[in-house]
Design an enzyme around this catalytic site. Structure first.
Site: not given
Length: 446
Positions: A166, A352
């Site tokens: 991320e 995720e």
């Protein structure tokens, strides 16, 4: 009720991150990370919580691997603490740090669980932040050197490698808004950090390819979410496109196509990071996979405030998680379709997906029906994407167990396993028992 089966060999797993679960952040010669510093700075985290103990995984890893084995996990995604390997971020290697992950990988392999290593999940060595961190172009080689050392030690057993987790989050929230470590509020530094981390990703991919055996897969993990206009007005559609560009395309286009989105350069203007000759080719190293971290969608309306001239809108009719995020399973299908169109030759993983809800232990049980249904609906969206031709190879639930949720401290529980932080007891939630069944039958009830 019918069972929708997933492709043979589909990698069902769970995910964690080093600072969120390990505890003992300075043990055995490790250096302090920016999150260790940040969480020990008053006013930065909920209740002043830190990762000093977290889930005590650094000492309880064998128990946790046994739990994964019992759950039937096929894969486990975890991150390496850079400061455990290089206490100063570069220079002298700390053998004890490598030894810890060496033992963990051995135990996973022995348990029949495929490791997916994430090299960077936000816990930069503090010593490197003192030199400018991701805003310093020298970090490209610091990160590649670190990646090389880890791959040389673990590459004979680890086949799945993700460089960064991320980058939007750790550059924007860390350098621009200051909500995450290192707590800066500098747009210019944030844009440099963004460019340098993508450069570091590209350099690390090249290093990994020179070390890893044939068959190893190398990729990156991005947080992606569809951005929907609040109305059909041209202004709202344009606002949603601006947010999509800066949140999604800003990271996908460089790594896949070797360019930044034209709209991003127009919006940022004079502050655009200094791109040197050869940078974009360096960033766009061929990838085996892209990991998708998906939690919710965005709903956007036009606003005259802020550099994106956009404002988020809440769907008051929908169910929201404890994070305040709308439960929107259709968005996973949508973002997987978009990403596959952008990178048609690249495999995808959901690296995720999960939800925080208010969990309580009653008579030794955690009945988390909302989380179970959240996961079921998202699994169905993933199955639909596969049926439509998306090359989705695996799904890692976030998270294996409750943990330190960054600035939210221990106030949010994402785990399918409940952690009693006072005793470190692990209690399977209903969702974990259900997930074990999903894995066993390689399918989910429609």
């Amino acid at each position: 009720m019918s069972i929708l089966r997933f492709p043979e060999g589909f990698l069902w797993g769970a995910a964690t991150a080093s600072y969120q679960i390990e505890g003992s952040p300075l043990a055995d010669g490790a250096g302090a990370s920016i999150w260790h510093r940040f969480s020990h700075t008053p006013g930065t985290t909920h209740n002043g919580d830190t990762g000093d103990i977290a889930c005590d995984h650094y000492r309880r890893w064998q128990e946790d691997v046994n739990m994964m084995r019992e759950m039937g996990l096929k894969g486990y995604r975890f991150s390496i603490s850079w400061a455990r390997i290089f206490p100063e971020g570069k220079g002298a290697i700390n053998p004890a740090g490598l030894d810890f992950y060496d033992r963990l990988v051995d135990a996973l392999v022995e348990a029949g669980i495929q490791p997916m290593v994430t090299l960077y999940h936000w816990d930069l060595p503090g010593a490197l932040q003192d030199l400018g961190g991701w805003a310093n172009r020298e970090i490209v080689n610091w990160f590649a050197d670190y990646a090389q050392v880890v791959a040389q030690r673990l590459g004979d057993r680890v086949r799945l490698w993700a460089t960064l987790n991320e980058p939007w989050v750790f550059t924007y929230l860390g350098y621009v808004t200051g909500h995450h470590a290192p707590g800066m509020r500098d747009l210019w530094a944030g844009l440099r950090a963004m460019h340098h981390c993508l450069l570091a990703h590209g350099e690390a991919v090249a290093r990994l390819r020179s070390i890893l055996a044939e068959g190893a897969q190398v990729g990156i993990v991005l947080n992606l979410a569809p951005q929907h206009p609040a109305t059909s007005s041209e202004e709202d559609r344009a606002a949603a496109e601006r947010v999509h560009t800066m949140n999604n395309a800003l990271f996908v286009e460089p790594v896949v196509k070797g360019r930044y989105p034209a709209l991003a350069e127009q919006m940022v203007g004079f502050a655009w990071p200094p791109v040197q000759s050869g940078d974009m080719e360096r960033i766009a190293q061929p990838l085996d996979f892209i990991g998708v971290n998906y939690y919710s969608r965005g709903i956007v309306k036009h606003s005259e405030h802020g550099y994106l001239r956009a404002q988020g809108v809440e769907n008051k009719e929908a169910l929201h998680t404890e994070m305040g995020w709308e439960v929107y399973p259709e968005g996973l299908y949508e973002i997987l379709q978009w990403l596959h169109a952008e990178a048609p030759r690249v495999s995808l993983y959901v690296t995720e997906n999960g939800a925080a809800f208010r969990d309580e232990v009653q008579d030794g049980r955690v009945a988390d029906a909302q989380r179970l249904e959240y996961l079921r609906q998202h699994f169905l969206s993933a199955h639909r994407a596969i049926q439509s031709g998306v090359p989705l190879k695996g799904y890692f639930v976030w998270s294996l167990m409750d943990n330190f949720e960054w600035a939210f401290g221990y106030s949010k529980r994402f785990g399918i396993v409940y952690v009693d932080y006072a005793t470190q007891e692990r209690i399977w939630k209903d969702s974990a028992r259900w997930y074990r069944q999903v894995i066993a039958q390689n399918g989910v009830e429609a």
